[in-house]
Design an enzyme around this catalytic site. Structure first.
Site, PDB file in Angstrom:
ATOM      1  N   MET A  93     -11.502  -6.140   5.713  1.00  0.00           N
ATOM      2  CA  MET A  93     -10.698  -5.194   6.507  1.00  0.00           C
ATOM      3  C   MET A  93     -10.327  -5.869   7.828  1.00  0.00           C
ATOM      4  O   MET A  93     -11.197  -6.321   8.571  1.00  0.00           O
ATOM      5  CB  MET A  93     -11.496  -3.916   6.811  1.00  0.00           C
ATOM      6  CG  MET A  93     -11.649  -2.938   5.668  1.00  0.00           C
ATOM      7  SD  MET A  93     -10.126  -2.380   4.865  1.00  0.00           S
ATOM      8  CE  MET A  93      -9.153  -1.749   6.228  1.00  0.00           C
TER       9      MET A  93
ATOM     10  N   HIS B  74      -8.599   1.089  -3.572  1.00  0.00           N
ATOM     11  CA  HIS B  74      -9.496   0.861  -2.434  1.00  0.00           C
ATOM     12  C   HIS B  74     -10.156   2.188  -2.085  1.00  0.00           C
ATOM     13  O   HIS B  74      -9.500   3.085  -1.540  1.00  0.00           O
ATOM     14  CB  HIS B  74      -8.647   0.309  -1.270  1.00  0.00           C
ATOM     15  CG  HIS B  74      -9.409   0.070  -0.009  1.00  0.00           C
ATOM     16  ND1 HIS B  74      -8.762  -0.202   1.184  1.00  0.00           N
ATOM     17  CD2 HIS B  74     -10.741   0.039   0.267  1.00  0.00           C
ATOM     18  CE1 HIS B  74      -9.669  -0.381   2.128  1.00  0.00           C
ATOM     19  NE2 HIS B  74     -10.873  -0.227   1.605  1.00  0.00           N
TER      20      HIS B  74
ATOM     21  N   SER C  55       0.832  -1.205   0.000  1.00  0.00           N
ATOM     22  CA  SER C  55       0.000   0.000   0.000  1.00  0.00           C
ATOM     23  C   SER C  55       0.866   1.253   0.000  1.00  0.00           C
ATOM     24  O   SER C  55       1.650   1.473   0.929  1.00  0.00           O
ATOM     25  CB  SER C  55      -0.899   0.015   1.237  1.00  0.00           C
ATOM     26  OG  SER C  55      -1.467   1.309   1.369  1.00  0.00           O
TER      27      SER C  55
ATOM     28  N   MET D  58     -12.258   4.371   0.072  1.00  0.00           N
ATOM     29  CA  MET D  58     -12.877   4.584   1.385  1.00  0.00           C
ATOM     30  C   MET D  58     -13.561   5.938   1.329  1.00  0.00           C
ATOM     31  O   MET D  58     -13.138   6.921   1.949  1.00  0.00           O
ATOM     32  CB  MET D  58     -11.795   4.521   2.484  1.00  0.00           C
ATOM     33  CG  MET D  58     -11.320   3.097   2.721  1.00  0.00           C
ATOM     34  SD  MET D  58      -9.739   3.022   3.591  1.00  0.00           S
ATOM     35  CE  MET D  58      -8.634   3.152   2.186  1.00  0.00           C
TER      36      MET D  58
ATOM     37  N   ASP E  16      -6.640  -6.645   4.447  1.00  0.00           N
ATOM     38  CA  ASP E  16      -6.047  -5.311   4.472  1.00  0.00           C
ATOM     39  C   ASP E  16      -6.020  -4.774   5.903  1.00  0.00           C
ATOM     40  O   ASP E  16      -7.070  -4.545   6.504  1.00  0.00           O
ATOM     41  CB  ASP E  16      -6.885  -4.394   3.565  1.00  0.00           C
ATOM     42  CG  ASP E  16      -6.279  -3.014   3.402  1.00  0.00           C
ATOM     43  OD1 ASP E  16      -5.195  -2.756   3.949  1.00  0.00           O
ATOM     44  OD2 ASP E  16      -6.910  -2.190   2.707  1.00  0.00           O
TER      45      ASP E  16
ATOM     46  N   ASP F  13      -4.919   3.608  -1.607  1.00  0.00           N
ATOM     47  CA  ASP F  13      -5.957   3.890  -0.611  1.00  0.00           C
ATOM     48  C   ASP F  13      -6.470   5.312  -0.758  1.00  0.00           C
ATOM     49  O   ASP F  13      -5.752   6.271  -0.442  1.00  0.00           O
ATOM     50  CB  ASP F  13      -5.377   3.728   0.800  1.00  0.00           C
ATOM     51  CG  ASP F  13      -5.178   2.266   1.176  1.00  0.00           C
ATOM     52  OD1 ASP F  13      -6.163   1.505   1.107  1.00  0.00           O
ATOM     53  OD2 ASP F  13      -4.049   1.897   1.545  1.00  0.00           O
TER      54      ASP F  13
ATOM     55  N   HIS G 295      -1.380  -1.228  -4.171  1.00  0.00           N
ATOM     56  CA  HIS G 295      -2.631  -0.892  -3.484  1.00  0.00           C
ATOM     57  C   HIS G 295      -2.702   0.610  -3.245  1.00  0.00           C
ATOM     58  O   HIS G 295      -1.775   1.206  -2.671  1.00  0.00           O
ATOM     59  CB  HIS G 295      -2.683  -1.665  -2.166  1.00  0.00           C
ATOM     60  CG  HIS G 295      -3.982  -1.577  -1.432  1.00  0.00           C
ATOM     61  ND1 HIS G 295      -5.093  -2.331  -1.774  1.00  0.00           N
ATOM     62  CD2 HIS G 295      -4.351  -0.829  -0.359  1.00  0.00           C
ATOM     63  CE1 HIS G 295      -6.080  -2.057  -0.934  1.00  0.00           C
ATOM     64  NE2 HIS G 295      -5.657  -1.147  -0.068  1.00  0.00           N
TER      65      HIS G 295
ATOM     66  N   MET H 266      -9.070   8.058   0.581  1.00  0.00           N
ATOM     67  CA  MET H 266      -9.907   8.369   1.758  1.00  0.00           C
ATOM     68  C   MET H 266     -10.436   9.786   1.649  1.00  0.00           C
ATOM     69  O   MET H 266      -9.680  10.703   1.320  1.00  0.00           O
ATOM     70  CB  MET H 266      -9.071   8.266   3.035  1.00  0.00           C
ATOM     71  CG  MET H 266      -8.401   6.936   3.223  1.00  0.00           C
ATOM     72  SD  MET H 266      -7.375   6.992   4.705  1.00  0.00           S
ATOM     73  CE  MET H 266      -6.594   5.382   4.606  1.00  0.00           C
TER      74      MET H 266
HETATM   75  C1  DX5 Z   1      -6.251   1.255   5.974  1.00  0.00           C
HETATM   76  C2  DX5 Z   1      -5.876   1.022   4.541  1.00  0.00           C
HETATM   77  C3  DX5 Z   1      -4.773   0.058   4.376  1.00  0.00           C
HETATM   78  C4  DX5 Z   1      -3.469   0.487   4.980  1.00  0.00           C
HETATM   79  C5  DX5 Z   1      -2.840  -0.752   5.524  1.00  0.00           C
HETATM   80  O1  DX5 Z   1      -7.430   1.974   6.049  1.00  0.00           O
HETATM   81  O2  DX5 Z   1      -6.994   0.508   3.799  1.00  0.00           O
HETATM   82  O3  DX5 Z   1      -4.582  -0.328   3.024  1.00  0.00           O
HETATM   83  O4  DX5 Z   1      -2.594   1.109   4.098  1.00  0.00           O
HETATM   84  O5  DX5 Z   1      -1.724  -0.401   6.235  1.00  0.00           O
HETATM   85  P1  DX5 Z   1      -0.944  -1.396   7.195  1.00  0.00           P
HETATM   86  O6  DX5 Z   1      -0.489  -2.561   6.354  1.00  0.00           O
HETATM   87  O7  DX5 Z   1       0.174  -0.555   7.713  1.00  0.00           O
HETATM   88  O8  DX5 Z   1      -1.905  -1.830   8.272  1.00  0.00           O
HETATM   89 ZN    ZN Z   2      -6.569  -0.391   1.741  1.00  0.00          ZN
END
Ligand code: DX5
Ligand code: ZN
Length: 223
Positions: free
Chosen positions: A137, A66, A8, A68, A175, A35, A33, A37
């Protein structure tokens, strides 16, 4: 199928995204990956299209996006145009999930649905056949570097049993808090794709860590 590793970039150095993306290109990572948000669905804001496009410019591996965010339907075509290969939306953010999944496929991407830690896998029963992947998750979404929630293992095993009935090729992605310490249990429970932010980017040798995660079976035999 051998498991896939999806580092990620949330944990990458945002001032050196080209360098970090090239490190991932040179690594044994399968996917990258991404993310996204929005500060509404989760209590954090990461990045949007300009940063994702900057990653895409250098990435030579599929982008696993991903979302969010609330109301993801509004942005599916833009994420597809920005280079997403897989688009994951949250079950908790989609009122008309079937329509959203159709829109992701119509945009030419693989479709996945993510479940928060409190959301039962049984709720996916009538959509599973339409999905390419489910993302479980294993932390509450919003931040990297959190601790893995152990009940995730039960959810993966339950989902794998459900999928074996209707969609055996369904991928299960995990994840949050994933690393060498729990990879063996997660593979045994039936997961296929492993997101790793902190485990990869906080490692002394990032390439070696990705390799150890990818070659986990061989890694075990070396111990
Ligand atoms: C969290 C994200 C993850 C995050 C995981 O909300 O969706 O993808 O980057 O990070 P680690 O592997 O550090 O838990
Ligand atoms: Zn993620």
């Amino acid at each position: 199928m051998k498991h896939l590793i999806a580092p990620s970039v949330l944990s990458a150095d945002f001032a050196n995204l080209q360098r970090d993306t090239e490190m991932l290109n040179a690594s044994k990572a399968d996917w990258i990956h991404v993310d996204v948000m929005d500060g509404v669905f989760v209590p954090n804001i990461s990045f949007g299209f300009p940063v994702m496009e900057a990653i895409k410019k250098h990435a030579r591996k599929p982008l696993d996006v991903h979302l969010m965010i609330v109301n993801p339907d509004q942005y599916i075509e833009r994420f597809a145009a920005a280079g997403a290969a897989v688009i994951t939306v949250h079950y908790e953010a989609c009122v008309h999930l079937h329509r959203t999944v159709q829109a992701i496929h119509a945009a030419g991407c693989k479709a996945a649905v993510a479940l928060n830690p409190h959301t039962p896998v049984a709720l996916l029963k009538d959509i599973l056949v339409d999905l390419d992947m489910v993302l479980i998750m294993s932390v509450n979404p919003g931040f990297g570097g959190q601790q893995f929630i152990p009940n995730t293992l039960n959810k993966i095993a339950e989902l794998r049993a459900m999928a074996d009935q209707v969609k055996p090729e369904l991928l299960i992605e995990v994840d949050g808090g994933v690393g060498l310490h729990n990879l063996g249990q997660l593979i045994a429970a039936g997961a296929d794709v492993f997101v790793a932010g902190n485990a990869v980017f906080a490692a002394q040798d990032q390439l070696q860590m990705i390799s150890d995660m990818k070659e986990f079976d061989q890694h075990l035999s070396k111990l």
